[in-house]
Scaffold this motif. Structure first.
Motif, mmCIF file in Angstrom:
data_model
loop_
_atom_site.group_PDB
_atom_site.id
_atom_site.type_symbol
_atom_site.label_atom_id
_atom_site.label_comp_id
_atom_site.label_asym_id
_atom_site.label_seq_id
_atom_site.Cartn_x
_atom_site.Cartn_y
_atom_site.Cartn_z
ATOM 1 N N LEU A 17 25.988 -1.191 8.915
ATOM 2 C CA LEU A 17 26.812 -2.099 9.716
ATOM 3 C C LEU A 17 27.239 -1.468 11.041
ATOM 4 C CD1 LEU A 17 29.128 -3.425 6.849
ATOM 5 C CD2 LEU A 17 27.264 -4.681 7.955
ATOM 6 N N PHE A 18 27.292 -0.145 11.081
ATOM 7 C CA PHE A 18 27.763 0.579 12.262
ATOM 8 C C PHE A 18 26.620 1.084 13.142
ATOM 9 C CE2 PHE A 18 31.392 0.612 9.503
ATOM 10 C CZ PHE A 18 32.491 0.627 10.331
ATOM 11 N N GLU A 19 25.450 1.296 12.554
ATOM 12 C CA GLU A 19 24.339 1.883 13.312
ATOM 13 C C GLU A 19 23.939 1.078 14.547
ATOM 14 O OE1 GLU A 19 21.444 2.483 10.234
ATOM 15 O OE2 GLU A 19 21.917 4.625 10.089
ATOM 16 N N PRO A 20 23.993 -0.266 14.524
ATOM 17 C CA PRO A 20 23.638 -1.001 15.746
ATOM 18 C C PRO A 20 24.541 -0.671 16.940
ATOM 19 C CG PRO A 20 23.637 -2.476 13.851
ATOM 20 C CD PRO A 20 24.237 -1.187 13.388
ATOM 21 N N TYR A 21 25.683 -0.052 16.670
ATOM 22 C CA TYR A 21 26.627 0.298 17.733
ATOM 23 C C TYR A 21 26.607 1.797 18.037
ATOM 24 C CZ TYR A 21 28.091 -4.311 16.229
ATOM 25 O OH TYR A 21 28.096 -5.645 15.881
ATOM 26 N N GLY A 22 25.603 2.495 17.526
ATOM 27 C CA GLY A 22 25.459 3.921 17.809
ATOM 28 C C GLY A 22 26.350 4.812 16.975
ATOM 29 N N ILE A 23 26.930 4.280 15.915
ATOM 30 C CA ILE A 23 27.825 5.043 15.038
ATOM 31 C C ILE A 23 27.096 5.279 13.720
ATOM 32 C CG2 ILE A 23 30.050 5.012 13.826
ATOM 33 C CD1 ILE A 23 31.089 3.199 16.085
ATOM 34 N N TYR A 24 26.815 6.538 13.418
ATOM 35 C CA TYR A 24 25.903 6.824 12.303
ATOM 36 C C TYR A 24 26.292 8.031 11.456
ATOM 37 C CZ TYR A 24 24.483 10.178 15.849
ATOM 38 O OH TYR A 24 24.505 11.174 16.801
ATOM 39 N N PHE A 57 36.547 0.074 19.166
ATOM 40 C CA PHE A 57 35.822 -0.855 18.292
ATOM 41 C C PHE A 57 35.491 -0.201 16.954
ATOM 42 C CE2 PHE A 57 31.426 -0.983 16.810
ATOM 43 C CZ PHE A 57 31.514 -2.117 16.001
ATOM 44 N N GLY A 58 34.938 1.029 16.995
ATOM 45 C CA GLY A 58 34.560 1.704 15.755
ATOM 46 C C GLY A 58 35.746 1.868 14.818
ATOM 47 N N GLN A 68 28.542 -11.527 6.075
ATOM 48 C CA GLN A 68 29.876 -11.874 6.551
ATOM 49 C C GLN A 68 30.530 -10.691 7.268
ATOM 50 O OE1 GLN A 68 31.769 -13.185 2.938
ATOM 51 N NE2 GLN A 68 31.033 -15.297 3.139
ATOM 52 N N ASP A 69 30.384 -9.506 6.680
ATOM 53 C CA ASP A 69 30.960 -8.319 7.309
ATOM 54 C C ASP A 69 30.290 -8.031 8.646
ATOM 55 O OD1 ASP A 69 32.717 -7.930 5.207
ATOM 56 O OD2 ASP A 69 31.362 -6.588 4.125
ATOM 57 N N SER A 70 28.979 -8.161 8.691
ATOM 58 C CA SER A 70 28.251 -7.927 9.935
ATOM 59 C C SER A 70 28.713 -8.888 11.025
ATOM 60 C CB SER A 70 26.750 -8.086 9.700
ATOM 61 O OG SER A 70 26.027 -7.876 10.896
ATOM 62 N N THR A 71 28.930 -10.134 10.643
ATOM 63 C CA THR A 71 29.386 -11.132 11.615
ATOM 64 C C THR A 71 30.795 -10.801 12.119
ATOM 65 O OG1 THR A 71 28.023 -12.864 10.604
ATOM 66 C CG2 THR A 71 29.890 -13.586 11.948
ATOM 67 N N THR A 72 31.674 -10.447 11.190
ATOM 68 C CA THR A 72 33.048 -10.112 11.602
ATOM 69 C C THR A 72 33.063 -8.884 12.498
ATOM 70 O OG1 THR A 72 33.940 -11.053 9.565
ATOM 71 C CG2 THR A 72 35.359 -9.540 10.787
ATOM 72 N N ILE A 73 32.273 -7.878 12.146
ATOM 73 C CA ILE A 73 32.215 -6.657 12.962
ATOM 74 C C ILE A 73 31.676 -6.975 14.358
ATOM 75 C CG2 ILE A 73 30.972 -4.466 13.200
ATOM 76 C CD1 ILE A 73 31.436 -4.063 10.191
#
Length: 459
Positions: free
Chosen positions: A381-388, A444-445, A23-28
């Protein structure tokens, strides 16, 4: 065949997500899509930089910026927008700063590219003409203290190029800007020239705030561009008798009234508990203040706009704060923290963006180990967006005031820093040097982190 099989094997090996994580992944993902498709941050930044421009505390630009902030927060859909008054310093640069080398060689050389440091006194109309003493550090100054009287001290301390995170280079060098004038005045210096806080491949001088020790005389202080710092150093080696003529016309006027600009999205469950997100609205006078800190302001506004657009009503009240006077006094952050303490407000979390609008890499954080571990657990949850990167201690200057007053957990967006000090506090900090995509990824982050904190943190 193997190149197509590897991702499948990796997917199979990855642990299955729980229902809550899905659910969190979808909302993000919805948050990312909204920001990357419909963001108003870049246009807001264009208006702030091109129609308002420089907005140092106490200046007419400050007033225009506050009006811009009120309008932008209302347009983003804030339930409430208001101004929070505070007294701010009123330093004025004045016109016609100049510096040039005076040499026995009598050759014609271009003027030195300098900017007065913020809060510095002026030289007076006649300027200062004196021999120059170059020093490489405060230790070097102490070793040469008997040579200082009647001279201009030139702090030629370079950014350390070995730090990959360039804020460490800044932290290492900035003491010469902040303390250099009084340290030299202690031994009778007439003025100081400070190598700019930069490793950029240009000759832009970088201003910034300095302070005076009241035990010593207040003397003029300027920053010098890197190429001219090298030129001055080379000339002093060729001609140790060379002098510099320096003239500035800055002065500190009486404090005046400035404002934090505040917009709120009321919490659905805990309206009297707050999530703060912000950047500082003021900037140095010599540029448009695009990365420092226009990007942080528009990213914070974008967080609220995105929540509103997606119908994500936070449980806690989301409070966007465009702080006054971070650059040469931090009066806005101090007032915000003071009022929060006086009103016994309950603050869950405070997030700032004041490290430029470049590609986001993570967040620096200061909070208890349990909360920090919880945020770190959201990394997938953040890594797919380059935030790690969730490991480093830190937090912004303005929310740091709230942390000091109330112990509020704080964080700061941590973008890639390689280009930041090319433009920091310099005339080239302009809208054209902001990348739209990078700006939006940072917004976004921030929105995604606040969504998660709102859902999983309790007071």
């Amino acid at each position: 065949m193997r190149r197509y099989l590897l991702p499948i094997l990796l997917t199979c090996a990855a642990p299955a997500m729980t229902m809550a994580q899905q659910q969190d992944s979808t909302t993000i993902k919805h948050i990312a899509n909204e920001v990357l498709t419909h963001s108003t941050a870049y246009e807001n930044l264009r208006v702030l930089t091109k129609q308002v421009g420089g907005r140092l505390a106490g200046s007419p630009g400050m007033v225009k910026a506050e009006q811009w902030g009120v309008a932008a927060l209302k347009a983003a859909g804030a339930d409430t927008v208001y101004l929070q008054a505070c007294m701010v310093p009123h330093w004025v640069r004045g016109a016609h700063e100049e510096a040039r080398i005076i040499s026995k060689f009598r050759d014609v050389t271009p003027p030195l590219n300098v900017l007065a440091l913020g809060n510095s006194v002026g030289s007076g109309e006649n300027g200062v003409t004196a021999p120059v003493l170059e020093v490489s550090s405060f230790d070097d100054l102490e070793a040469k203290k008997d040579q200082v009287k009647g001279k201009i001290v030139f702090y030629n301390y370079a950014f350390n190029p070995t730090f990959i995170k360039t804020f460490y280079s800044y932290g290492d060098a900035v003491k010469y800007r902040g303390q250099g004038a009084s340290r030299a005045a202690k031994y009778g210096a007439l003025a100081v020239i400070v190598r700019s806080m930069s490793h950029g491949a240009n000759n832009e001088p970088h201003t910034g705030s300095m302070t005076y020790d009241t035990a010593y005389a207040k003397i003029p202080a300027v920053a010098i561009g890197l190429q001219d710092a090298d030129r001055l150093s080379s000339r002093l080696k060729d001609d140790p008798t060379a002098q510099v003529f320096l003239r500035t016309n800055c002065e500190m006027l009486q404090d005046t009234i400035g404002h934090n600009v505040v917009g709120e999205l009321k919490g659905s469950k805990y309206p009297d508990q707050f999530l703060t997100v912000g950047g500082h609205l003021d900037s140095w006078d010599v540029a448009e203040g695009a990365h420092d800190d226009g990007t942080g302001c528009v990213q914070s506004i974008e967080v609220l706009r995105t929540f509103k657009a997606l119908g994500l009503r936070p449980e806690h009240t989301l409070r966007v704060v465009l702080f006054a006077n971070e650059e040469n006094g931090t009066r806005g952050g101090k007032k915000y923290a003071q009022l929060a303490k006086e009103r016994n407000e309950k603050h869950i979390f405070a997030l700032e963006s004041d490290a430029g609008g470049f590609t986001p890499r993570g967040f620096t954080m200061t909070m208890d180990a349990e909360k920090k571990a919880k945020i770190a657990s959201w990394r997938p949850l953040f890594e797919p967006y380059g935030i790690y990167d969730f490991e480093e201690e830190g937090g912004g200057v303005d929310v740091g005031q709230l942390h000091a007053a109330l112990g509020t957990p704080m964080a700061e967006l941590s973008p890639d820093s390689q280009r930041y000090f090319d433009i920091h506090h310099a005339p080239n900090d302009v809208f054209e040097n902001v990348n739209k995509r990078e700006l939006e990824l940072g917004a976004f982050g921030m929105a995604a982190l606040l969504y998660m904190v709102d859902k999983y943190f309790n007071y």
